[in-house]
Design an enzyme around this catalytic site. Sequence first.
Site, PDB file in Angstrom:
ATOM      1  N   GLY A  29       0.828  -1.204   0.000  1.00  0.00           N
ATOM      2  CA  GLY A  29       0.000   0.000   0.000  1.00  0.00           C
ATOM      3  C   GLY A  29       0.857   1.246   0.000  1.00  0.00           C
ATOM      4  O   GLY A  29       2.029   1.218   0.384  1.00  0.00           O
ATOM      5  N   GLY A  31       0.646   5.748   0.607  1.00  0.00           N
ATOM      6  CA  GLY A  31      -0.109   6.905   1.066  1.00  0.00           C
ATOM      7  C   GLY A  31       0.568   8.170   0.594  1.00  0.00           C
ATOM      8  O   GLY A  31       1.425   8.137  -0.294  1.00  0.00           O
ATOM      9  N   GLY A  32       0.178   9.294   1.202  1.00  0.00           N
ATOM     10  CA  GLY A  32       0.747  10.558   0.774  1.00  0.00           C
ATOM     11  C   GLY A  32       2.256  10.609   0.956  1.00  0.00           C
ATOM     12  O   GLY A  32       2.974  11.147   0.118  1.00  0.00           O
ATOM     13  N   PHE A  33       2.744  10.045   2.057  1.00  0.00           N
ATOM     14  CA  PHE A  33       4.176  10.096   2.330  1.00  0.00           C
ATOM     15  C   PHE A  33       4.792   8.713   2.530  1.00  0.00           C
ATOM     16  O   PHE A  33       5.997   8.556   2.388  1.00  0.00           O
ATOM     17  CB  PHE A  33       4.447  10.949   3.577  1.00  0.00           C
ATOM     18  CG  PHE A  33       4.119  12.399   3.390  1.00  0.00           C
ATOM     19  CD1 PHE A  33       5.006  13.240   2.744  1.00  0.00           C
ATOM     20  CD2 PHE A  33       2.913  12.918   3.834  1.00  0.00           C
ATOM     21  CE1 PHE A  33       4.713  14.576   2.554  1.00  0.00           C
ATOM     22  CE2 PHE A  33       2.608  14.254   3.651  1.00  0.00           C
ATOM     23  CZ  PHE A  33       3.511  15.087   3.009  1.00  0.00           C
ATOM     24  N   GLY A  34       3.972   7.747   2.888  1.00  0.00           N
ATOM     25  CA  GLY A  34       4.516   6.443   3.214  1.00  0.00           C
ATOM     26  C   GLY A  34       4.165   5.354   2.225  1.00  0.00           C
ATOM     27  O   GLY A  34       3.240   5.483   1.415  1.00  0.00           O
ATOM     28  N   VAL A  36       4.137   0.831   2.191  1.00  0.00           N
ATOM     29  CA  VAL A  36       4.339  -0.402   2.933  1.00  0.00           C
ATOM     30  C   VAL A  36       4.704  -1.505   1.947  1.00  0.00           C
ATOM     31  O   VAL A  36       3.972  -1.761   0.984  1.00  0.00           O
ATOM     32  CB  VAL A  36       3.074  -0.805   3.719  1.00  0.00           C
ATOM     33  CG1 VAL A  36       3.333  -2.087   4.510  1.00  0.00           C
ATOM     34  CG2 VAL A  36       2.634   0.311   4.657  1.00  0.00           C
ATOM     35  N   ASP A 155      -9.148   7.418  12.433  1.00  0.00           N
ATOM     36  CA  ASP A 155      -9.260   7.098  11.010  1.00  0.00           C
ATOM     37  C   ASP A 155      -9.762   5.669  10.819  1.00  0.00           C
ATOM     38  O   ASP A 155      -9.235   4.913  10.013  1.00  0.00           O
ATOM     39  CB  ASP A 155      -7.913   7.290  10.313  1.00  0.00           C
ATOM     40  CG  ASP A 155      -8.052   7.387   8.788  1.00  0.00           C
ATOM     41  OD1 ASP A 155      -9.162   7.724   8.316  1.00  0.00           O
ATOM     42  OD2 ASP A 155      -7.075   7.116   8.080  1.00  0.00           O
TER      43      ASP A 155
END
Length: 317
Positions: A29, A31-34, A36, A155
């Site tokens: 996965g 995200g905006g900055f990370g 996995v 979240d």
Amino acid sequence: MNQQERPSLSGSDGDENIKGDWKREKVLGTGGFGRVDLWRNQKTNEPIAIKECRWGKDAMMTPKHRQRWKLEVEIMRKLKHPNVITALEVPPALDTSSCDLPLLAMEYCAGGDLRKKFGKPENCCGLPEKNVRIFLRQIASAVEYLHKRRIIHRDLKPENILLQENDGKLQYKLIDLGYAKELDQGSICTSFVGTLQYLAPELFHSKRYSYTVDYWSLGLVTHEIIVGYRPFLPSLSPAQWIPYAEKKSSSTITMYLDNEGKIHCSEEMSPYNNISRVFQKYLEDWLQVMLEWDPQTRGHRNGRKAFDILKDILDKK
């Protein structure tokens, strides 16, 4: 995602997907900055999920984003609950990120997330009752565990709930505490975080809030796992459905549009589901507690807390 987007994790042989005995198998996965990644030890076959910053030292991450990243790692490393994803020690061979932010190593859940399970044809009208019961008992336990440690998840959504099977038993696990917040002495916050469709009303309006925001989000997800969709005008954006939902009565747990575009309110869920009618009635009453618009009265009824009410429901034969 092309190779240039990956941070430097290459070994001495120049292959960025090999590091010591570990091999990167796939991206789980982003995200905006990370991001996995799934890594697997080629000698022991041990899998591990590694979350790291997608950007290098020169990335334009704000101090707030950096603080949020570090807080997630700190929180995850001190939590221990069977239904919260377990943080692991980062293998030394993998601890070579080009970013100065810490890596987060986690157990790998092969079952994917709850959203993926929703997407299967057999679950179009919700999950089987057995799975609903397991989900409610486990995820409610995980959220209650966080709250007792004065942590708000902020979240809760299907994408942040993973599935895992251990010895033939299904386990649901909370992940992604990137938006989690440790409550200060005042227990009140005002920052805007989370995913809009599952956001509690007071968060959406940037009002003062506390741990009851997680009750609202869990209520939405619970309705979705039972009938297959969110309770309040699911085809509309939050900006469209919130003005209607904020006028609802305390007993309303679902709002829907008829064929003429007229909005209807109901105290009952759709009958097209896979749970028994008696169980459904108990959960409809419980959802009134979870989906109360007023955060001051949400999560308790007649002096009893929401999770205690739920335990009584799930313990009934």
